[in-house]
Motif scaffolding. Structure first.
Motif, PDB file in Angstrom:
ATOM      1  N   ASN A  20      59.515  33.818 -13.464  1.00 24.36           N
ATOM      2  CA  ASN A  20      58.909  35.010 -14.067  1.00 24.36           C
ATOM      3  C   ASN A  20      58.404  34.752 -15.479  1.00 24.36           C
ATOM      4  OD1 ASN A  20      58.916  37.065 -12.013  1.00 24.36           O
ATOM      5  ND2 ASN A  20      61.141  36.912 -12.103  1.00 24.36           N
ATOM      6  N   ILE A  21      59.100  33.918 -16.230  1.00 21.48           N
ATOM      7  CA  ILE A  21      58.598  33.554 -17.560  1.00 21.48           C
ATOM      8  C   ILE A  21      57.296  32.773 -17.405  1.00 21.48           C
ATOM      9  CG2 ILE A  21      59.017  32.089 -19.583  1.00 21.48           C
ATOM     10  CD1 ILE A  21      62.031  32.956 -19.317  1.00 21.48           C
ATOM     11  N   MET A  22      57.245  31.844 -16.459  1.00 15.97           N
ATOM     12  CA  MET A  22      56.020  31.064 -16.234  1.00 15.97           C
ATOM     13  C   MET A  22      54.840  31.987 -15.927  1.00 15.97           C
ATOM     14  SD  MET A  22      56.554  27.882 -16.834  1.00 15.97           S
ATOM     15  CE  MET A  22      55.010  27.251 -16.207  1.00 15.97           C
ATOM     16  N   LYS A  23      55.088  33.036 -15.149  1.00 19.76           N
ATOM     17  CA  LYS A  23      54.018  33.966 -14.769  1.00 19.76           C
ATOM     18  C   LYS A  23      53.582  34.853 -15.927  1.00 19.76           C
ATOM     19  CE  LYS A  23      55.660  34.659 -10.104  1.00 19.76           C
ATOM     20  NZ  LYS A  23      56.674  35.506  -9.494  1.00 19.76           N
ATOM     21  N   SER A  24      54.479  35.092 -16.888  1.00 16.42           N
ATOM     22  CA  SER A  24      54.154  36.097 -17.906  1.00 16.42           C
ATOM     23  C   SER A  24      54.044  35.521 -19.317  1.00 16.42           C
ATOM     24  CB  SER A  24      55.180  37.237 -17.858  1.00 16.42           C
ATOM     25  OG  SER A  24      56.496  36.742 -17.897  1.00 16.42           O
ATOM     26  N   ARG A  25      53.727  34.230 -19.435  1.00 20.35           N
ATOM     27  CA  ARG A  25      53.649  33.609 -20.762  1.00 20.35           C
ATOM     28  C   ARG A  25      52.616  34.266 -21.673  1.00 20.35           C
ATOM     29  NH1 ARG A  25      52.638  27.752 -19.092  1.00 20.35           N
ATOM     30  NH2 ARG A  25      51.453  29.025 -17.683  1.00 20.35           N
ATOM     31  N   THR A  26      51.456  34.640 -21.149  1.00 21.26           N
ATOM     32  CA  THR A  26      50.418  35.268 -21.978  1.00 21.26           C
ATOM     33  C   THR A  26      50.920  36.593 -22.545  1.00 21.26           C
ATOM     34  OG1 THR A  26      48.768  34.239 -20.580  1.00 21.26           O
ATOM     35  CG2 THR A  26      48.011  36.021 -22.006  1.00 21.26           C
ATOM     36  N   GLU A  27      51.517  37.386 -21.686  1.00 21.44           N
ATOM     37  CA  GLU A  27      52.085  38.680 -22.102  1.00 21.44           C
ATOM     38  C   GLU A  27      53.216  38.465 -23.112  1.00 21.44           C
ATOM     39  OE1 GLU A  27      54.713  42.307 -20.116  1.00 21.44           O
ATOM     40  OE2 GLU A  27      54.047  40.640 -18.858  1.00 21.44           O
ATOM     41  N   LEU A  28      54.065  37.475 -22.874  1.00 21.19           N
ATOM     42  CA  LEU A  28      55.175  37.200 -23.794  1.00 21.19           C
ATOM     43  C   LEU A  28      54.644  36.740 -25.152  1.00 21.19           C
ATOM     44  CD1 LEU A  28      57.645  35.420 -21.331  1.00 21.19           C
ATOM     45  CD2 LEU A  28      57.779  37.777 -22.177  1.00 21.19           C
ATOM     46  N   ASP A  29      53.606  35.889 -25.146  1.00 25.24           N
ATOM     47  CA  ASP A  29      53.008  35.457 -26.410  1.00 25.24           C
ATOM     48  C   ASP A  29      52.472  36.648 -27.199  1.00 25.24           C
ATOM     49  OD1 ASP A  29      53.465  32.692 -26.660  1.00 25.24           O
ATOM     50  OD2 ASP A  29      51.754  32.204 -25.384  1.00 25.24           O
ATOM     51  N   ALA A  30      51.890  37.617 -26.487  1.00 27.80           N
ATOM     52  CA  ALA A  30      51.352  38.808 -27.161  1.00 27.80           C
ATOM     53  C   ALA A  30      52.481  39.612 -27.818  1.00 27.80           C
ATOM     54  CB  ALA A  30      50.587  39.674 -26.162  1.00 27.80           C
ATOM     55  N   LEU A  31      53.664  39.615 -27.210  1.00 26.78           N
ATOM     56  CA  LEU A  31      54.804  40.308 -27.801  1.00 26.78           C
ATOM     57  C   LEU A  31      55.387  39.515 -28.977  1.00 26.78           C
ATOM     58  CD1 LEU A  31      56.606  41.428 -24.524  1.00 26.78           C
ATOM     59  CD2 LEU A  31      55.598  42.959 -26.223  1.00 26.78           C
ATOM     60  N   ILE A  32      55.436  38.192 -28.836  1.00 28.86           N
ATOM     61  CA  ILE A  32      56.033  37.326 -29.862  1.00 28.86           C
ATOM     62  C   ILE A  32      55.156  37.260 -31.116  1.00 28.86           C
ATOM     63  CG2 ILE A  32      56.649  34.921 -30.415  1.00 28.86           C
ATOM     64  CD1 ILE A  32      57.357  34.645 -27.335  1.00 28.86           C
ATOM     65  N   ALA A  33      53.844  37.137 -30.923  1.00 28.94           N
ATOM     66  CA  ALA A  33      52.919  36.874 -32.041  1.00 28.94           C
ATOM     67  C   ALA A  33      53.131  37.767 -33.266  1.00 28.94           C
ATOM     68  CB  ALA A  33      51.473  36.941 -31.551  1.00 28.94           C
ATOM     69  N   PRO A  34      53.234  39.094 -33.108  1.00 26.51           N
ATOM     70  CA  PRO A  34      53.385  39.926 -34.318  1.00 26.51           C
ATOM     71  C   PRO A  34      54.734  39.762 -35.019  1.00 26.51           C
ATOM     72  CG  PRO A  34      52.984  41.288 -32.351  1.00 26.51           C
ATOM     73  CD  PRO A  34      53.131  39.881 -31.892  1.00 26.51           C
ATOM     74  N   THR A  35      55.694  39.086 -34.379  1.00 27.15           N
ATOM     75  CA  THR A  35      57.038  38.987 -34.968  1.00 27.15           C
ATOM     76  C   THR A  35      57.252  37.691 -35.750  1.00 27.15           C
ATOM     77  OG1 THR A  35      58.113  37.872 -33.092  1.00 27.15           O
ATOM     78  CG2 THR A  35      57.946  40.301 -33.009  1.00 27.15           C
ATOM     79  N   ILE A  36      56.256  36.805 -35.737  1.00 28.62           N
ATOM     80  CA  ILE A  36      56.400  35.536 -36.459  1.00 28.62           C
ATOM     81  C   ILE A  36      55.253  35.381 -37.453  1.00 28.62           C
ATOM     82  CG2 ILE A  36      57.734  34.356 -34.657  1.00 28.62           C
ATOM     83  CD1 ILE A  36      55.148  33.038 -33.706  1.00 28.62           C
ATOM     84  N   SER A  37      55.463  34.525 -38.436  1.00 32.85           N
ATOM     85  CA  SER A  37      54.486  34.402 -39.519  1.00 32.85           C
ATOM     86  C   SER A  37      53.457  33.301 -39.277  1.00 32.85           C
ATOM     87  CB  SER A  37      55.230  34.141 -40.828  1.00 32.85           C
ATOM     88  OG  SER A  37      56.019  32.981 -40.689  1.00 32.85           O
ATOM     89  N   ARG A  38      53.359  32.825 -38.053  1.00 32.64           N
ATOM     90  CA  ARG A  38      52.362  31.791 -37.726  1.00 32.64           C
ATOM     91  C   ARG A  38      51.865  32.009 -36.306  1.00 32.64           C
ATOM     92  NH1 ARG A  38      56.993  27.096 -37.176  1.00 32.64           N
ATOM     93  NH2 ARG A  38      58.266  28.479 -38.389  1.00 32.64           N
TER      94      ARG A  38
END
Length: 141
Positions: free
Chosen positions: A54-72
């Motif tokens: 499921n992580i493999m299938k949803s990496r794009t969605e997960l990246d969209a959630l992660i991106a605003p929480t990190i400074s790079r």
């Protein structure tokens, strides 16, 4: 060595499998089988497969959630750290039966074992921010 549960070992293997895929590519189902069939330590096979696939299938969605929480940019994350953030983010979003503090703690334990020195700080900060939005009711309870 600390006592690890089959679920914790499964999470470690998910991170290892995600890392392997990121570094060398390959067939997702072959990687899944390779990690399921490892003999070192008992894992929860269904738990491992569910998380990894499921992580493999949803990496794009997960990246969209992660991106605003990190400074790079997420592309600038270390491969191991990225895999651990995928794991924690996926569990925060989709495994609501697991308390958010447990999700974060498990991710931090994996980070301390496999991540770069101090990487757990970035992971903790990111997952903490995600918990505020994905688990708002639980966090505020």
């Amino acid at each position: 060595m600390s006592f690890t549960t089959p679920k914790h070992r499964s999470r470690e293997r998910v991170v290892q499998a995600l890392y392997q895929y990121s570094v060398s590519g390959g067939e997702v189902l072959q990687i899944e089988q390779q990690f399921i069939n490892q003999k070192n330590g008992k894992i929860s096979k269904a738990f491992f497969s569910n998380l990894f696939l499921n992580i493999m299938k949803s990496r794009t969605e997960l990246d969209a959630l992660i991106a605003p929480t990190i400074s790079r940019d997420t592309e600038e994350l270390g491969t191991v750290e990225h895999a651990i953030l995928y794991l924690g983010t996926y569990e925060l979003k989709n495994s609501i039966e697991i308390p958010y503090k447990v999700v974060i703690n498990e991710a931090l334990e994996v980070a301390k074992t496999y991540g770069a020195e101090g990487a757990y700080k970035l992971i903790n900060a990111s997952l903490d921010k995600l918990a505020q939005s994905l688990r708002k009711i639980e966090v505020n309870a």
